[in-house]
Enzyme design. Structure first.
Site, PDB file in Angstrom:
ATOM      1  N   ASP A 153      34.324  41.297  42.493  1.00 38.61           N
ATOM      2  CA  ASP A 153      34.803  39.927  42.257  1.00 38.61           C
ATOM      3  C   ASP A 153      34.694  39.077  43.529  1.00 38.61           C
ATOM      4  O   ASP A 153      34.758  37.849  43.465  1.00 38.61           O
ATOM      5  CB  ASP A 153      36.284  39.952  41.835  1.00 38.61           C
ATOM      6  CG  ASP A 153      36.483  39.624  40.363  1.00 38.61           C
ATOM      7  OD1 ASP A 153      35.638  38.901  39.800  1.00 38.61           O
ATOM      8  OD2 ASP A 153      37.483  40.083  39.791  1.00 38.61           O
ATOM      9  N   GLN A 177      41.359  41.933  36.014  1.00 40.44           N
ATOM     10  CA  GLN A 177      41.354  40.598  35.407  1.00 40.44           C
ATOM     11  C   GLN A 177      42.624  39.834  35.786  1.00 40.44           C
ATOM     12  O   GLN A 177      43.735  40.348  35.660  1.00 40.44           O
ATOM     13  CB  GLN A 177      41.216  40.724  33.871  1.00 40.44           C
ATOM     14  CG  GLN A 177      41.022  39.410  33.147  1.00 40.44           C
ATOM     15  CD  GLN A 177      39.723  38.701  33.517  1.00 40.44           C
ATOM     16  OE1 GLN A 177      38.707  39.329  33.818  1.00 40.44           O
ATOM     17  NE2 GLN A 177      39.739  37.378  33.512  1.00 40.44           N
ATOM     18  N   LYS A 213      32.600  40.767  29.673  1.00 39.35           N
ATOM     19  CA  LYS A 213      32.154  41.528  30.856  1.00 39.35           C
ATOM     20  C   LYS A 213      31.659  42.910  30.437  1.00 39.35           C
ATOM     21  O   LYS A 213      30.621  43.383  30.905  1.00 39.35           O
ATOM     22  CB  LYS A 213      33.310  41.623  31.876  1.00 39.35           C
ATOM     23  CG  LYS A 213      33.568  40.289  32.567  1.00 39.35           C
ATOM     24  CD  LYS A 213      34.837  40.246  33.407  1.00 39.35           C
ATOM     25  CE  LYS A 213      35.064  38.814  33.910  1.00 39.35           C
ATOM     26  NZ  LYS A 213      36.286  38.642  34.703  1.00 39.35           N
TER      27      LYS A 213
HETATM   28  N1  GUN Z   1      40.399  35.197  35.948  1.00 38.19           N
HETATM   29  C1  GUN Z   1      39.741  34.014  35.884  1.00 38.19           C
HETATM   30  N2  GUN Z   1      38.550  34.123  36.509  1.00 38.19           N
HETATM   31  C2  GUN Z   1      38.457  35.379  36.966  1.00 38.19           C
HETATM   32  C3  GUN Z   1      37.444  36.087  37.680  1.00 38.19           C
HETATM   33  O1  GUN Z   1      36.379  35.581  38.041  1.00 38.19           O
HETATM   34  N3  GUN Z   1      37.731  37.386  37.960  1.00 38.19           N
HETATM   35  C4  GUN Z   1      38.887  37.977  37.594  1.00 38.19           C
HETATM   36  N4  GUN Z   1      39.086  39.238  37.944  1.00 38.19           N
HETATM   37  N5  GUN Z   1      39.838  37.339  36.933  1.00 38.19           N
HETATM   38  C5  GUN Z   1      39.620  36.053  36.612  1.00 38.19           C
END
Ligand code: GUN
Length: 280
Positions: A119, A96, A52
């Site tokens: 998100d 996350q 990211k």
């Molecule tokens: N953990 C697994 N997929 C995601 C996601 O799309 N966003 C976040 N913040 N955590 C995750």
């Protein structure tokens, strides 16, 4: 043989489009940063977080990394989120998941300002999506819609079966397919006669979370198969929820793992960040 839907290539196209958009916004004085918070050192999470941050660097937006110890309390995390909610230059906040067991994920998600919820997990974002109002879309389902659109898969009137009912994939996926005028069925672990039901799907979206669970007996000749799963097999190789080798000869189009849905999630996160900078 199925056409392979190349998520890596399509995500790269989207990121290149976003990079141009960011340059235009910058020239107009519009900038912003994405705050990325990780609690603990789960190795898979560390890989996602790194990807990211790299994507932010590529499209030209700043990322602020908050790598917090496993022992961080819920109150400390909520305080940080509140500070980031107030910070003018922060246009997106990403925590996350999963979080350590002593922190309530719902509480954390709800603490993020919906204006910065890139998100798309906040109940306000989910509600807006449900009734078709503007807001951030959950990245993985939004990425799958882009994969289908950019691969010229017509969704209107098609029977789409989504396997999985999680808040971050299955449920929003079904709603977004409905928005595209598909006829949608949600299946899950308690669904009876799963193979027969899946065999009726024109578009089968698999987010069941079990490695190589979906074989030929679940797939109609000519169906489009989207595999959301990502697992490591006994040889440490990545695989999805679908037996790719079996299904490839039946489907008309299929996403591989890796290189299918995964890269699209990050591309759509970047798209949400750019949307946030644009709209502010
Ligand atoms: N953990 C697994 N997929 C995601 C996601 O799309 N966003 C976040 N913040 N955590 C995750």
């Amino acid at each position: 043989m199925a056409k392979i839907i190349d998520g890596k290539k399509i995500s790269q196209e989207i990121k290149a489009e976003l990079k141009e958009k960011v340059a235009v916004l910058k020239a107009a004085g519009k900038t912003g940063a994405l705050a990325v918070i990780q609690v603990g050192e789960d190795p898979a999470s560390s890989v996602y977080v790194r990807n990211k941050k790299n994507a932010c660097a590529y499209i030209g937006i700043e990322s602020l990394a908050y790598e917090l110890p496993e022992s961080t309390t819920e109150a400390e995390l909520l305080k940080l989120i509140e500070e980031l909610n107030q910070k003018e230059e922060v246009k997106g906040i990403l925590v996350q998941l999963p979080l350590p067991g002593h922190i309530c994920e719902d509480k954390v998600i709800q603490a993020i300002s919906p204006k910065k919820d890139v998100d798309g997990f906040h109940p306000q974002s989910v509600g807006a999506m449900t009734i078709g109002e503007k807001g951030f879309l959950s990245c993985t389902p939004a990425g799958i819609i882009q994969l289908l659109k950019r691969s010229d898969v017509d969704m209107e009137g098609k029977h789409c079966v989504v396997i999985g009912r999680s808040n971050i994939v299955g449920k929003p996926m079904a709603l977004l397919m409905l928005r595209e005028n598909a006829t949608v069925t949600i299946a899950h672990s308690r669904t009876k006669n799963l193979p027969e039901l899946c065999k009726q799907a024109d578009i089968l979206i698999v987010a069941i979370g079990k490695p190589r669970f979906i074989g030929a007996e679940y797939v109609k000749e000519g169906a489009v198969v989207i595999d959301v799963g990502i697992h490591r097999n006994e040889n440490n190789k990545l695989c999805g929820d679908v037996k790719f080798d079996e299904v490839e000869s039946i489907a008309s189009a299929i996403t591989p793992v890796p290189g299918g849905v995964g890269p699209m999630t990050i591309a759509m996160l970047m798209s949400n960040c750019v949307q946030s900078i644009e709209e502010d």
